[in-house]
Enzyme design. Structure first.
Site, PDB file in Angstrom:
ATOM      1  N   LYS A 115       0.824  -1.211   0.000  1.00 16.84           N
ATOM      2  CA  LYS A 115       0.000   0.000   0.000  1.00 16.84           C
ATOM      3  C   LYS A 115       0.855   1.257   0.000  1.00 16.84           C
ATOM      4  O   LYS A 115       0.498   2.254  -0.625  1.00 16.84           O
ATOM      5  CB  LYS A 115      -0.932   0.005   1.211  1.00 16.84           C
ATOM      6  N   GLU A 199      -4.186   6.666   8.555  1.00 17.01           N
ATOM      7  CA  GLU A 199      -5.103   7.440   7.718  1.00 17.01           C
ATOM      8  C   GLU A 199      -6.259   7.937   8.563  1.00 17.01           C
ATOM      9  O   GLU A 199      -6.584   7.341   9.583  1.00 17.01           O
ATOM     10  CB  GLU A 199      -5.705   6.550   6.606  1.00 17.01           C
ATOM     11  N   HIS A 234     -15.173  -8.139   5.403  1.00 19.79           N
ATOM     12  CA  HIS A 234     -14.295  -7.922   4.254  1.00 19.79           C
ATOM     13  C   HIS A 234     -14.463  -8.956   3.150  1.00 19.79           C
ATOM     14  O   HIS A 234     -13.682  -9.016   2.217  1.00 19.79           O
ATOM     15  CB  HIS A 234     -12.829  -7.836   4.678  1.00 19.79           C
ATOM     16  N   ARG A 291      -5.600  -8.242 -10.851  1.00 14.12           N
ATOM     17  CA  ARG A 291      -6.093  -9.541 -11.321  1.00 14.12           C
ATOM     18  C   ARG A 291      -7.503  -9.366 -11.865  1.00 14.12           C
ATOM     19  O   ARG A 291      -8.099  -8.301 -11.740  1.00 14.12           O
ATOM     20  CB  ARG A 291      -6.149 -10.521 -10.144  1.00 14.12           C
TER      21      ARG A 291
HETATM   22  C1  MV4 Z   1     -10.616   2.339   5.100  1.00 14.76           C
HETATM   23  C2  MV4 Z   1     -11.871   2.493   5.729  1.00 14.76           C
HETATM   24  C3  MV4 Z   1     -12.139   3.704   6.311  1.00 14.76           C
HETATM   25  N1  MV4 Z   1     -11.221   4.691   6.311  1.00 14.76           N
HETATM   26  N2  MV4 Z   1      -9.736   3.344   5.107  1.00 14.76           N
HETATM   27  C4  MV4 Z   1     -11.008  -2.323   4.236  1.00 14.76           C
HETATM   28  C5  MV4 Z   1     -10.276  -3.185   3.290  1.00 14.76           C
HETATM   29  C6  MV4 Z   1      -9.214  -2.379   2.708  1.00 14.76           C
HETATM   30  N3  MV4 Z   1      -9.172  -2.591   1.310  1.00 14.76           N
HETATM   31  C7  MV4 Z   1      -9.530  -0.977   3.062  1.00 14.76           C
HETATM   32  N4  MV4 Z   1     -10.625  -0.990   3.946  1.00 14.76           N
HETATM   33  C8  MV4 Z   1     -11.108   0.138   4.521  1.00 14.76           C
HETATM   34  N5  MV4 Z   1     -10.263   1.187   4.518  1.00 14.76           N
HETATM   35  C9  MV4 Z   1     -10.040   4.492   5.710  1.00 14.76           C
HETATM   36  N6  MV4 Z   1      -9.143   5.478   5.738  1.00 14.76           N
HETATM   37  C10 MV4 Z   1     -12.762   1.427   5.695  1.00 14.76           C
HETATM   38  C11 MV4 Z   1     -12.385   0.252   5.105  1.00 14.76           C
HETATM   39  C12 MV4 Z   1     -13.369  -0.789   5.149  1.00 14.76           C
HETATM   40  C13 MV4 Z   1     -13.934  -1.326   4.010  1.00 14.76           C
HETATM   41  C14 MV4 Z   1     -13.553  -0.914   2.734  1.00 14.76           C
HETATM   42  C15 MV4 Z   1     -14.113  -1.455   1.623  1.00 14.76           C
HETATM   43  C16 MV4 Z   1     -15.094  -2.423   1.747  1.00 14.76           C
HETATM   44  C17 MV4 Z   1     -15.470  -2.846   2.968  1.00 14.76           C
HETATM   45  C18 MV4 Z   1     -14.908  -2.317   4.120  1.00 14.76           C
HETATM   46  C19 MV4 Z   1     -15.333  -2.757   5.348  1.00 14.76           C
HETATM   47  C20 MV4 Z   1     -14.789  -2.239   6.482  1.00 14.76           C
HETATM   48  C21 MV4 Z   1     -13.785  -1.257   6.384  1.00 14.76           C
END
Ligand code: MV4
Length: 480
Positions: A115, A199, A234, A291
């Site tokens: 990341k 973040e 997730h 992918r």
């Molecule tokens: C976040 C967020 C809130 N704020 N970043 C979860 C998986 C990863 N790909 C990034 N994720 C998140 N990042 C910030 N700054 C909330 C999530 C997140 C989430 C993101 C996408 C789909 C489902 C999720 C479920 C919980 C938290």
């Protein structure tokens, strides 16, 4: 390209082989001992057993797979999703052995696997990012200063993490030091890389991702968005395209940002750029998946583009045969992932014999599956049985067709997430489009599903009784 080996199993292996065959390309399946009678093995022109059931003794054996490919004179390897699909080392080895890798270059895979490297790669491309830092942090005092600047709550993320692993929400300064230590040691043991960063925590986001296609001649296009907010821990469960929340202006902005992300890492192939969308419709770049994604069919249905065909053509060095202006969204598609899990028992995996397995069909119904009646669902792999995808001229029609298809789907022998899917597609928040990534946590419980099922059964019994009494009236059956 005359022969492709698919380094995968289940529905995605079949999905890839079907397009290859349509293109006149021969197919090679690899399989583990428990998969010897699986549909992807039967479908392929040739099939080779590569080891025992556990993935690390079969589907993850990159060297063995390359050996098989060379023996059988394979021209290209398609990795599907999961397994070796985002393994930069494997992609490199495939190419070094003179075989075409049907996927992005190893450089892009490597960048997006971290990341922090991803943030660094896109920083000069004017792409919106969540407020935070783009460097690994270990000093709690420094972290406190940064957190104070961006404001609580904050989120600690592992650079090497994915799918939400290693994330920690911190509500206030007094928790920061302790949470940071935990996050670092967790990341260290889970990924062998203790780099974490901070973040601003976006509280109620939607998860929107953009499909991109890039050829090796510098052409990059986007194929609009997929709405993936309906997920459980997730794990995505329902996806759709387009998203109800995007208008044409925002769609264009996010599409252009996604194309820039692809450009930043010199992407070639099919990829997905993930964004968070906050309540005020601000979007932020999260990460890029290098992918083909599980949910790619909803994009195929609304654009009419076969993404696997495009992947193969791009790998052959062809120029994309259409431009951004040629692409239009037509209709609406929804997808339900059908897992062998029990929605009444906290989604416990439910493995066993598929005593009965009959999929739905009909207008606007696409079923991507990799199982047959009489097969055993193995415990060794992801418990996804199938993807049920429906299409309609409108969202409403796509959802109606989904509910009908769910009711026609017959599966006996294992519990599945079909009833859970029905719950989602009938839910007012989903139907109105007013939902975020907390949908499942907020609205779903086994008790609700149970009482809904019970009420429906009672109603069905009443309807049947009424009909029976009416029929008896009309037929004037002798009463005694
Ligand atoms: C976040 C967020 C809130 N704020 N970043 C979860 C998986 C990863 N790909 C990034 N994720 C998140 N990042 C910030 N700054 C909330 C999530 C997140 C989430 C993101 C996408 C789909 C489902 C999720 C479920 C919980 C938290």
């Amino acid at each position: 390209m005359k022969k492709i080996l698919v380094a995968n199993r289940g529905e995605i292996a079949l999905r890839v082989m079907k397009t290859a065959r349509q293109m006149g390309i021969r197919t090679v399946a690899v399989f583990s001992t428990v998969d010897r009678n699986a549909p992807h093995v039967k479908f392929a022109d040739e099939a080779v057993c590569i080891g025992e059931a556990p993935s690390n003794q079969s589907y993850l054996l990159g060297d063995k797979i390359i050996e098989v490919a060379k023996e059988l004179d394979v021209d290209g390897i398609h990795p599907g999703y999961g397994f070796l699909s985002e393994n930069a080392g494997f992609a490199e080895k495939v190419e070094h052995n003179g075989i075409t890798w049907i996927g992005p270059g190893s450089k892009a895979i490597k960048i997006m696997g971290s990341k922090l490297a991803a943030k660094d790669a896109v920083k000069d491309y004017d792409i919106p990012m969540v407020p935070g830092i783009d460097q690994a942090i270990t000093d709690p005092e420094k972290a406190k200063k940064i957190a104070a600047q961006i404001g609580f709550p904050i989120l600690i993320k592992a650079s090497a993490g994915g799918g939400g692993k290693g994330m920690r929400i911190v509500e206030k300064e007094s928790e920061l030091e302790d949470q940071m230590k935990r996050a670092i040691s967790e990341a260290e043991s889970a990924f062998g890389d203790g780099s974490v960063f901070i973040e601003k925590y976006v509280g109620s986001p939607r998860h929107i991702e953009i499909q991109v296609l890039a050829d090796s001649h510098d052409n990059i296009l986007h194929l609009f968005e997929r709405e993936c907010s309906i997920q459980r821990r997730h794990q995505k469960v329902v996806e759709e395209a387009p998203s109800v929340i995007l208008d044409d202006e925002l769609r264009k902005k996010m599409g252009e940002a996604a194309v820039k992300v692809a450009r930043a890492c010199e992407y070639v192939g099919a990829g997905t750029v993930e964004f968070l969308l906050d309540e005020n419709k601000n979007f932020y770049f999260l990460e890029m998946n290098t992918r083909l994604q599980v949910e790619h069919p909803v994009t195929e249905l609304i654009t009419g583009i076969d993404l696997v065909e495009q992947q193969i053509k791009i790998a052959r060095g062809e120029v994309l045969s259409f431009s951004q202006e040629d692409l239009r969204i037509s209709g609406h598609a929804v997808e339900l992932r059908v897992y062998a899990e029990d929605p009444l028992e906290d989604f416990m995996p439910s493995v066993g014999l598929l005593e009965r397995y009959r999929g739905p069909s009909g207008e606007g119904v696409r079923l991507d599956d990799g199982f047959e009646e009489g097969m055993e669902v193995p415990i060794y792999y992801d418990p996804m049985l199938a993807k049920l995808i429906t299409y309609g001229k409108t969202r409403q029609e796509a959802i109606q067709r989904m509910l009908k298809a769910i009711s026609e789907y017959e599966i006996k022998g294992v519990s599945t997430t079909l009833p859970f899917g029905k719950f989602v597609f009938e839910h007012e928040a989903f139907r109105s489009g007013d939902f975020d990534t907390h949908f499942v946590k907020k609205y779903y419980s086994a008790e609700k599903l149970e009482s809904q099922t019970r009420e429906e059964a009672e109603l069905a019994a009443l309807v049947a009784l009424k009909q029976y009494l009416q029929d008896r009236e009309q037929l004037r059956l002798p009463n005694k």
